[in-house]
Scaffold this motif. Structure first.
Motif, mmCIF file in Angstrom:
data_model
loop_
_atom_site.group_PDB
_atom_site.id
_atom_site.type_symbol
_atom_site.label_atom_id
_atom_site.label_comp_id
_atom_site.label_asym_id
_atom_site.label_seq_id
_atom_site.Cartn_x
_atom_site.Cartn_y
_atom_site.Cartn_z
ATOM 1 N N THR A 150 0.813 -1.221 0.000
ATOM 2 C CA THR A 150 0.000 0.000 0.000
ATOM 3 C C THR A 150 0.846 1.271 0.000
ATOM 4 O O THR A 150 0.490 2.249 -0.637
ATOM 5 C CB THR A 150 -0.923 0.032 1.244
ATOM 6 N N TRP A 151 1.944 1.265 0.746
ATOM 7 C CA TRP A 151 2.707 2.492 0.929
ATOM 8 C C TRP A 151 4.081 2.415 0.284
ATOM 9 O O TRP A 151 4.712 1.366 0.261
ATOM 10 C CB TRP A 151 2.885 2.788 2.434
ATOM 11 N N GLU A 152 4.541 3.554 -0.187
ATOM 12 C CA GLU A 152 5.872 3.594 -0.784
ATOM 13 C C GLU A 152 6.966 3.587 0.277
ATOM 14 O O GLU A 152 8.033 3.030 0.082
ATOM 15 C CB GLU A 152 6.032 4.860 -1.637
ATOM 16 N N THR A 153 6.687 4.270 1.378
ATOM 17 C CA THR A 153 7.675 4.285 2.451
ATOM 18 C C THR A 153 7.078 3.628 3.681
ATOM 19 O O THR A 153 5.870 3.728 3.928
ATOM 20 C CB THR A 153 8.082 5.723 2.817
ATOM 21 N N LEU A 154 7.935 2.988 4.432
ATOM 22 C CA LEU A 154 7.459 2.333 5.648
ATOM 23 C C LEU A 154 7.438 3.332 6.797
ATOM 24 O O LEU A 154 8.270 4.239 6.852
ATOM 25 C CB LEU A 154 8.391 1.183 6.008
ATOM 26 N N PRO A 155 6.493 3.159 7.718
ATOM 27 C CA PRO A 155 6.546 3.979 8.917
ATOM 28 C C PRO A 155 7.735 3.555 9.780
ATOM 29 O O PRO A 155 8.331 2.501 9.559
ATOM 30 C CB PRO A 155 5.233 3.651 9.623
ATOM 31 N N LEU A 156 8.058 4.396 10.737
ATOM 32 C CA LEU A 156 9.082 4.048 11.708
ATOM 33 C C LEU A 156 8.574 2.866 12.532
ATOM 34 O O LEU A 156 7.406 2.829 12.903
ATOM 35 C CB LEU A 156 9.293 5.263 12.608
ATOM 36 N N ILE A 157 9.473 1.912 12.789
ATOM 37 C CA ILE A 157 9.069 0.731 13.548
ATOM 38 C C ILE A 157 9.933 0.603 14.806
ATOM 39 O O ILE A 157 11.165 0.650 14.725
ATOM 40 C CB ILE A 157 9.199 -0.546 12.686
#
Ligand code: GDP
Length: 179
Positions: free
Chosen positions: A144-151
């Protein structure tokens, strides 16, 4: 004051994480206990920011009407609350990607709400198991997203991730203070 909210399904380890973040090494939590509540609780930390304990989503214990009311309350907090700087979405690292979590994350993205992911209970897994589960989540999110959120990888048992989360909040607080 800036606010940082924590949310996740019930039993994800939210109250343990909030306790882990606030109760060791003298962060001043002014009142109350995080936990099983149907309300939005604010905890003032070091007179600098609020840790906001949002009720768990996907509650099963309550009736449909109560669940709807709760959902509305959470949604309007997230959408309308001006001082909300970042939402920490807790995910049980032992589980395969859960659709209720993915739907919620999707909704946050659509609404452009800044959020990070917090994997909980990582001490319950071997390193390989954990990396495997994390990879599955990342692959799903990448669809869905091009960049990953911070994990963030956390354990309330060992204190893992505590420094990282608190440093991140401090960083965002500094930026907030400059605006
Ligand atoms: P909440 O419903 O999201 O607030 O979840 P709780 O914090 O009450 O935790 C649910 C259960 O998971 C409890 O039995 C906790 O002891 C356990 N738990 C929570 N966090 C951890 C963790 O980091 N490691 C381990 N081993 N157990 C945890």
């Amino acid at each position: 004051l800036p606010e940082y909210a924590f949310i996740g399904r019930s039993n994800v380890g939210k109250s343990s994480l909030i306790n882990m973040l606030t109760q060791k090494n003298g962060l001043a939590l002014t009142s109350g206990k995080p936990g099983k509540t149907l309300l939005i609780n604010h905890f003032l930390i070091n007179k600098e920011w609020f840790l906001v304990d949002l009720p768990g989503y996907g509650f099963a214990q309550t009736g449909l009407a109560a669940r709807e009311r709760l959902r509305k309350m959470i949604d309007s907090y997230i959408l309308l609350r001006k001082p909300l700087i970042n939402l920490f979405v807790l995910i049980d690292s032992r589980l395969e990607p859960q659709s209720i979590d993915l739907q919620f994350i999707e909704w946050l993205g659509v609404q452009e709400i800044p959020f990070s992911i917090v994997f909980t209970k990582t001490d319950k897994l071997s390193v390989t198991q954990f990396l495997n589960n994390r990879k599955k989540y990342e692959e799903t999110l990448f669809q869905t997203w091009e960049t990953l959120p911070l994990i963030f990888e956390t354990s309330s048992k060992t204190g893992k991730g505590r420094v990282e989360i608190l440093n991140y909040i401090e960083e965002l607080n500094d930026q907030y203070g400059k605006n």
